[in-house]
Design an enzyme around this catalytic site. Structure first.
Site, short mmCIF file in Angstrom:
data_model
loop_
_atom_site.label_atom_id
_atom_site.label_comp_id
_atom_site.label_asym_id
_atom_site.label_seq_id
_atom_site.Cartn_x
_atom_site.Cartn_y
_atom_site.Cartn_z
N ARG A 138 1.77 62.07 38.12
CA ARG A 138 1.84 61.81 36.68
C ARG A 138 1.67 63.10 35.87
NH1 ARG A 138 -1.56 58.12 34.25
NH2 ARG A 138 -0.01 56.87 33.16
N LYS A 173 5.40 60.21 30.61
CA LYS A 173 5.50 59.11 29.65
C LYS A 173 6.68 59.34 28.72
CE LYS A 173 0.67 57.74 29.80
NZ LYS A 173 -0.53 57.29 29.10
N ARG A 193 -6.25 47.78 30.30
CA ARG A 193 -5.20 47.50 29.32
C ARG A 193 -4.39 46.27 29.67
NH1 ARG A 193 -8.03 50.40 26.02
NH2 ARG A 193 -8.17 52.59 26.58
N ASP A 248 1.28 59.19 23.85
CA ASP A 248 0.75 58.13 24.71
C ASP A 248 1.20 56.74 24.27
OD1 ASP A 248 -0.66 56.68 26.53
OD2 ASP A 248 -2.65 57.26 25.82
N GLU A 278 -7.63 62.93 31.81
CA GLU A 278 -8.69 62.04 31.32
C GLU A 278 -9.85 61.96 32.31
OE1 GLU A 278 -6.51 58.45 30.17
OE2 GLU A 278 -6.08 59.39 28.24
N ASN A 307 -6.35 55.03 37.56
CA ASN A 307 -7.75 55.48 37.51
C ASN A 307 -8.43 54.91 38.75
OD1 ASN A 307 -7.55 56.87 35.07
ND2 ASN A 307 -7.96 55.03 33.86
N GLU A 309 -0.50 47.91 25.06
CA GLU A 309 -1.77 48.53 24.65
C GLU A 309 -1.79 48.90 23.17
OE1 GLU A 309 -2.79 52.04 26.85
OE2 GLU A 309 -4.54 52.46 25.61
N ARG A 339 -1.93 68.38 21.49
CA ARG A 339 -1.81 67.55 22.70
C ARG A 339 -0.35 67.28 23.05
NH1 ARG A 339 -4.62 61.60 23.55
NH2 ARG A 339 -3.02 60.77 24.94
N TRP A 342 -9.91 63.45 21.27
CA TRP A 342 -8.71 63.06 22.01
C TRP A 342 -7.42 63.75 21.59
CZ3 TRP A 342 -9.37 60.32 26.34
CH2 TRP A 342 -10.58 59.64 26.49
N LYS A 352 -2.82 60.18 39.45
CA LYS A 352 -3.22 60.67 38.13
C LYS A 352 -4.29 61.73 38.38
CE LYS A 352 -5.56 59.12 33.86
NZ LYS A 352 -5.97 57.96 33.05
C1 GCV Z 1 -4.96 54.23 32.98
C2 GCV Z 1 -4.14 55.78 28.01
C3 GCV Z 1 -4.89 54.50 28.24
C4 GCV Z 1 -5.70 54.55 29.51
C5 GCV Z 1 -4.77 54.91 30.69
C6 GCV Z 1 -4.10 56.24 30.37
C7 GCV Z 1 -3.11 56.65 31.46
O1 GCV Z 1 -5.02 56.79 27.69
O2 GCV Z 1 -5.70 54.21 27.13
O3 GCV Z 1 -6.29 53.29 29.70
O4 GCV Z 1 -5.48 54.98 31.89
O5 GCV Z 1 -3.40 56.13 29.15
O6 GCV Z 1 -1.92 56.46 31.24
O7 GCV Z 1 -3.52 57.16 32.49
#
Ligand code: GCV
Length: 692
Positions: free
Chosen positions: A332, A373, A173, A378, A299, A215, A406, A349, A554, A295
């Site tokens: 997170r 967040k 991103r 998101d 995901e 990630n 993003e 979600r 999603w 994290k």
């Molecule tokens: C780092 C969203 C983004 C992902 C990101 C994720 C997160 O889904 O599209 O790229 O991953 O948030 O915050 O972990």
């Protein structure tokens, strides 16, 4: 007159120290700006002194003399926290200002503590550096040093930017080039750029930086090993000199990736011992590492749920390993089912974060910070506040915002995000019957857990302008100012940034400030309507695709049919998400009559002819806002073009080309969204405009 020139100006961001105030202010300041001194000898104080010399030289056109601290007569003194001058200025100033509620860092700039001299100080060494930047900012805005009498504190202990940078140099991103930290699987040796970056961050009070993507690949997990630690230690050293602590993102599976252990079960003593010993190795290289960001169970990342353990079990095993070294775990809260069946309307979600974490309030170790967040989904252009952030009482929390754009235009479209962050952080919260703000609860001082703070996924890469779009630099600047003071007005911050970046001369100053302040509303108006979100192109998240995520896994749906649109999240008939808020807010969102228009479709499924508080029907609002948004994008381009000749060509051209992309994007959104809803609803535009 132009406001500077070329790539250097882009690279300098807001720290070019172009003189902005009336010449008389600097000229009339007597000799006070011609001599500087520092009491104390640490690396951060040396950075502060160097910055003071650099700033004053540029602003006054004269290099100030560095003199011993006891020198009598006019000078600017940087006074270390425990020095006599520092202690005196701090106590006098904080006394005259009145009792401060749980401030973590206080900076003081005063011309009164030592007549004829200006004292810059703080209760921390990093604060002395922050005081220098604040002083230079005021000078640049035209304030005379003689009248200075300011004490300014922050309640946010953590003010962190987070990089989603990968070891191969790519940035998840990222919209501004490659990583400034990693290349070809290694930590960079280009410390020059890192130093300039540390300076930018320190100038707005940021005190922590996490350098790698949450990630975490198997390759990146190796950052915790001797293969990378010596180079990471060099980065940490540069940040340390600027009062900033380094953090690393780690994989929950690290024990498996980096040793022969076959499972990462957090309650397994072998796993616990592994984390302890690995933390010891990391701290041997970086003794003041801030800690780890994780994290997990998110995901498809590994996490404690694989072993039937809770998020608290997962966080605590790592926190225990960091505690002896003073480190914290940023855990997170972005945990949700990303393999949802779109046919299943009972799963929401938006509920996931609160449902997972609220029952664990009190189970997390002292040095765990649960990082949620800003909104429950998101980083959409409009979301309600995350209910978890105002509900946690026994757990330190951090609010995470996304500086990188993003979902908000990817640094092609202009979208100054401070107004969004400000609105959420200053939203209502209730603690023990007292009405306060979300930011105040998150800071932790209201609940006795003062580890809290603000984190932001940053928008920086190796682009010559750092952010890909010169005006996106304002988002990084605003992030730091807001993390320091969540109450600070976006208008003040926008004007500050414009003055520091382009100068105070008209017509540039008021035109650019207005463009920034309009831009979030404009971006929102031509994208997804009334808080529903997610109508973006899958994967890239730029440009429109109304059904792009509608039949996906999603959990991101708008449920538009021929009758209406929106997600019923009420307690009465929907998913029950509204009930996660304190009763006052819950009632407001639950009742369609009091739910704010801009969030209507986030909370309610309504017919297209439902009338908004604005008096318009939902469908007419969709048409009007998309026509207006596309027109506003064209107007912003025209406004910018009107500045030709008042700006240096490099910055002028860069922003011009970005605004042209924005005009095209806004047009595409307008036509795709309007056509979709016209075809779906069969209801025409009252004004008979062209819909395809
Ligand atoms: C780092 C969203 C983004 C992902 C990101 C994720 C997160 O889904 O599209 O790229 O991953 O948030 O915050 O972990």
């Amino acid at each position: 007159m132009t406001a500077g020139s070329g790539d250097v100006t882009m690279y300098d961001c807001w720290l070019g120290y172009r003189r902005a105030g009336p010449e008389a202010v600097v000229a009339g300041s007597g000799d006070v700006l011609s001599r500087v001194a520092v009491s104390g000898a640490s690396a951060v104080l040396r950075t502060a002194l160097a910055e003071l010399v650099r700033g004053l030289s540029a602003l006054t056109g004269r290099v100030p003399a560095v003199v011993p601290e006891q020198t009598a007569g006019p000078l600017v003194l940087i006074a270390a926290p425990r020095s006599a001058a520092g202690a005196h200025a701090l106590t006098t100033m904080t006394r005259t200002r009145g009792p401060a509620d749980g401030e973590d860092e206080v900076i003081v700039m005063t011309a009164l503590a030592r007549p004829g001299q200006v004292v810059l100080t703080s209760n921390t060494e990093a604060g002395c550096l922050h005081a220098v930047f604040a002083f230079l900012r005021r000078l640049q805005a035209g304030q005379a040093p003689a009248g200075l009498h300011v004490a300014d504190g922050t309640a946010s202990r953590l003010r962190m930017v987070s990089h989603w940078d990968n070891l191969d140099g790519t940035i998840e991103r990222g919209y501004a080039g490659a990583s400034i930290f990693f290349k070809d699987g290694q930590v960079t040796q280009d410390l020059h750029r890192v130093r300039d970056y540390a300076r930018l961050l320190a100038s707005v009070g940021v005190n922590a930086v996490c350098v790698n993507n949450v990630n975490v690949t198997a390759e990146a997990a190796r950052l915790l090993t001797a293969a990378h630690l010596p180079r990471l230690a060099r980065l940490a050293g540069i940040f340390r000199d600027h009062g900033i602590r380094l953090f690393l993102s780690v994989s929950f599976d690290s024990p498996m990736i980096l040793s022969g252990i076959r499972a990462a079960d957090p309650l397994d003593p072998q796993v616990r011992d592994w984390w302890r010993s690995q933390a010891g190795q990391v701290y041997a290289h970086i003794p003041d590492l801030g800690g780890f960001q994780v994290k997990a169970d998110s995901e498809s990342r590994p996490g404690p749920s694989v072993y039937g353990r809770s998020q608290a079990d997962g966080a605590n095993v790592i926190a225990d390993a960091l505690r002896p070294f003073g480190g914290v775990v940023l855990w997170r809260a972005f945990v949700y089912d990303c393999w949802q069946d779109w046919r299943d309307r009972s799963t929401d979600r938006a509920r996931a974060c609160y449902d997972t974490f609220m029952p664990l309030d009190g189970a997390f170790g002292e040095n765990v910070i649960v990082q949620a967040k800003l909104g429950p989904m998101d980083f959409q252009v409009r979301e309600p506040p995350s209910p978890l952030l105002t509900a946690l009482r026994l757990t330190s929390a951090a609010i995470e915002v996304q500086i990188t754009q993003e979902y908000t235009g990817q640094q092609k479209d202009l979208c100054f995000l401070h107004p969004q962050w400000h609105e959420v952080m200053n939203g209502r919260a209730v603690v023990d019957g007292d009405v306060t703000t979300l930011a105040h609860v998150v800071s932790g001082h209201k609940t006795g857990r003062p580890n809290g703070g603000v984190t932001g996924v940053v928008n920086v890469g190796d682009d010559p302008s750092w952010t890909g779009h010169v005006l996106a630099q304002a988002n990084l600047y605003a992030f730091g100012r807001l993390a320091w003071d969540p109450g600070i007005d976006p208008g003040t911050v926008a004007a500050e940034w414009v003055t520091a970046t382009f100068g105070a001369a008209e017509p540039v100053a008021s035109t650019v400030t207005r463009m920034l302040l309009d831009s979030w509303r404009v971006y929102e108006s031509y994208t997804a309507p009334l808080g529903v979100g997610w109508m973006v192109t899958p994967g890239t998240h730029y440009g429109p695709s109304v059904d792009g995520y509608e039949y996906s896994r999603w959990g991101t749906y708008h449920f538009a049919d021929r009758e209406g649109i929106g997600v019923d999240r009420t307690a009465a008939t929907g998913t029950g998400f509204t009930a996660q808020y304190e009763p006052g807010q819950a009632r407001m969102y639950e009742d369609i009559g009091s739910c704010p228009d801009e969030l209507l479709l986030f909370f309610h499924h309504v017919p297209y002819r439902h009338r908004l508080k604005s008096g318009k029907t939902v469908i007419q609002h969709i048409y009007d806002s998309h026509f207006d948004g596309a027109e506003d994008a064209r107007r912003m381009l025209r406004d910018w073009l009107s500045l030709a000749g008042h700006l240096d060509p490099v910055r002028f051209e860069q922003v011009r080309s970005r605004l042209e992309l924005q005009v095209a994007n806004a047009k595409e959104w307008r036509d795709v969204v309007n056509s979709y809803f016209f075809r779906k609803s069969g209801i025409g535009d009252e004004l008979g405009r062209k819909i395809f």
